[in-house]
Design a protein around this motif. Structure first.
Motif, mmCIF file in Angstrom:
data_model
loop_
_atom_site.group_PDB
_atom_site.id
_atom_site.type_symbol
_atom_site.label_atom_id
_atom_site.label_comp_id
_atom_site.label_asym_id
_atom_site.label_seq_id
_atom_site.Cartn_x
_atom_site.Cartn_y
_atom_site.Cartn_z
ATOM 1 N N VAL A 58 44.167 39.383 35.495
ATOM 2 C CA VAL A 58 45.379 40.178 35.341
ATOM 3 C C VAL A 58 46.058 39.993 33.991
ATOM 4 O O VAL A 58 47.066 40.633 33.714
ATOM 5 N N GLY A 59 45.502 39.140 33.141
ATOM 6 C CA GLY A 59 46.074 38.913 31.822
ATOM 7 C C GLY A 59 46.794 37.577 31.732
ATOM 8 O O GLY A 59 47.092 36.951 32.745
ATOM 9 N N GLY A 60 47.035 37.153 30.514
ATOM 10 C CA GLY A 60 47.739 35.898 30.301
ATOM 11 C C GLY A 60 46.962 34.673 30.723
ATOM 12 O O GLY A 60 47.546 33.628 30.998
ATOM 13 N N GLY A 61 45.635 34.794 30.808
ATOM 14 C CA GLY A 61 44.813 33.659 31.219
ATOM 15 C C GLY A 61 44.762 33.449 32.722
ATOM 16 O O GLY A 61 44.350 32.401 33.202
ATOM 17 N N VAL A 62 45.167 34.468 33.492
ATOM 18 C CA VAL A 62 45.274 34.360 34.949
ATOM 19 C C VAL A 62 44.312 35.339 35.625
ATOM 20 O O VAL A 62 44.192 36.491 35.205
ATOM 21 N N ALA A 63 43.658 34.867 36.685
ATOM 22 C CA ALA A 63 42.827 35.726 37.540
ATOM 23 C C ALA A 63 43.277 35.553 38.982
ATOM 24 O O ALA A 63 43.627 34.438 39.405
ATOM 25 N N LEU A 64 43.260 36.654 39.726
ATOM 26 C CA LEU A 64 43.652 36.646 41.134
ATOM 27 C C LEU A 64 42.554 37.245 42.012
ATOM 28 O O LEU A 64 42.743 38.297 42.636
ATOM 29 N N PHE A 88 36.702 36.677 32.098
ATOM 30 C CA PHE A 88 36.884 37.262 33.424
ATOM 31 C C PHE A 88 37.073 38.766 33.341
ATOM 32 O O PHE A 88 37.541 39.391 34.277
ATOM 33 N N GLU A 89 36.729 39.335 32.177
ATOM 34 C CA GLU A 89 36.916 40.770 31.960
ATOM 35 C C GLU A 89 38.362 41.180 32.240
ATOM 36 O O GLU A 89 38.628 42.226 32.842
ATOM 37 N N SER A 90 39.292 40.340 31.797
ATOM 38 C CA SER A 90 40.714 40.580 32.044
ATOM 39 C C SER A 90 41.214 41.804 31.302
ATOM 40 O O SER A 90 40.641 42.212 30.290
ATOM 41 N N ASP A 97 42.045 30.652 32.568
ATOM 42 C CA ASP A 97 42.005 29.225 32.906
ATOM 43 C C ASP A 97 42.814 28.904 34.158
ATOM 44 O O ASP A 97 42.781 27.788 34.651
ATOM 45 N N LEU A 98 43.535 29.877 34.693
ATOM 46 C CA LEU A 98 44.281 29.710 35.940
ATOM 47 C C LEU A 98 43.775 30.740 36.945
ATOM 48 O O LEU A 98 43.847 31.946 36.693
ATOM 49 N N VAL A 99 43.241 30.245 38.058
ATOM 50 C CA VAL A 99 42.633 31.120 39.061
ATOM 51 C C VAL A 99 43.289 30.849 40.411
ATOM 52 O O VAL A 99 43.265 29.720 40.899
ATOM 53 N N PHE A 100 43.888 31.886 40.979
ATOM 54 C CA PHE A 100 44.467 31.763 42.313
ATOM 55 C C PHE A 100 43.736 32.758 43.205
ATOM 56 O O PHE A 100 43.927 33.965 43.079
ATOM 57 N N ILE A 118 53.454 37.852 45.704
ATOM 58 C CA ILE A 118 54.073 36.542 45.481
ATOM 59 C C ILE A 118 53.308 35.759 44.423
ATOM 60 O O ILE A 118 53.892 35.200 43.495
ATOM 61 N N VAL A 119 51.989 35.722 44.559
ATOM 62 C CA VAL A 119 51.172 34.977 43.599
ATOM 63 C C VAL A 119 51.264 35.608 42.217
ATOM 64 O O VAL A 119 51.429 34.915 41.210
ATOM 65 N N SER A 120 51.186 36.920 42.168
ATOM 66 C CA SER A 120 51.264 37.628 40.894
ATOM 67 C C SER A 120 52.602 37.367 40.206
ATOM 68 O O SER A 120 52.658 37.072 39.007
ATOM 69 N N ARG A 121 53.682 37.447 40.954
ATOM 70 C CA ARG A 121 55.015 37.210 40.393
ATOM 71 C C ARG A 121 55.128 35.774 39.873
ATOM 72 O O ARG A 121 55.666 35.530 38.796
ATOM 73 N N THR A 122 54.602 34.826 40.610
ATOM 74 C CA THR A 122 54.668 33.414 40.212
ATOM 75 C C THR A 122 53.886 33.171 38.929
ATOM 76 O O THR A 122 54.381 32.518 38.003
#
Length: 154
Positions: A58-64, A88-90, A97-100, A118-122
């Motif tokens: 989803v960007g910013g080094g984050v995958a959901l 991660f093809e973001s 580097d952060l995967v939830f 909730i996870v996305s907002r956090t």
């Protein structure tokens, strides 16, 4: 719904490296098997099928990554912090580097969407992500995630 309802301390892990998205999904499958009693192969298959629909970076080094599975009674989460970021093809083309990961019952409906929100907002909060990247202790990571979520909900 709060993050503490979704994520338990044993659902948090630090990985020194993961060579690919496929390997990461194997790691998540093994975690789900150990902590949630789910079939590792079923988790891997469900996450892969969902990812094939479109990348969950989803960007910013984050995958959901997320999937619906049989055998769950409620939405559950797994959190990984990677020491070595992974492509991660973001949407922003930045490595992750952060995967939830969210795993939901097949009939979760709106609960699955609420958990994703909730996870996305956090993890959209740069301060929270910086704290997660600066800590190595799973207990501290759990506290950062659940306190951040609780303060946003207030």
């Amino acid at each position: 719904m709060q993050l503490e309802d979704i994520l338990s301390l044993d659902g948090i892990k630090l990985l020194s490296s993961s060579s690919s998205k496929k390997r990461l999904f194997h790691d998540l499958g093994e975690m789900a098997s150990a902590t949630l009693g789910l079939s590792s192969s079923a988790v891997i298959e469900a996450l892969t099928e969902r990812e094939n629909l479109g990348p969950t970076g989803v960007g910013g080094g984050v995958a959901l990554p997320h999937a619906r599975l049989e055998g769950l009674d409620r939405v559950r989460g797994l959190f990984l912090r990677l020491d070595k970021p992974l492509d991660f093809e973001s949407v922003d083309r930045q490595p992750v580097d952060l995967v939830f990961a969210l795993l939901a019952p097949e009939n979760a409906g709106v609960q699955h969407l609420k958990a994703l929100a909730i996870v996305s907002r956090t993890l959209r909060d740069p301060g929270t992500c910086a704290k997660l990247r600066a800590n190595d202790d799973p207990s501290t990571l759990h506290t950062i995630l659940t306190e951040s979520n609780a303060s946003q909900a207030a």
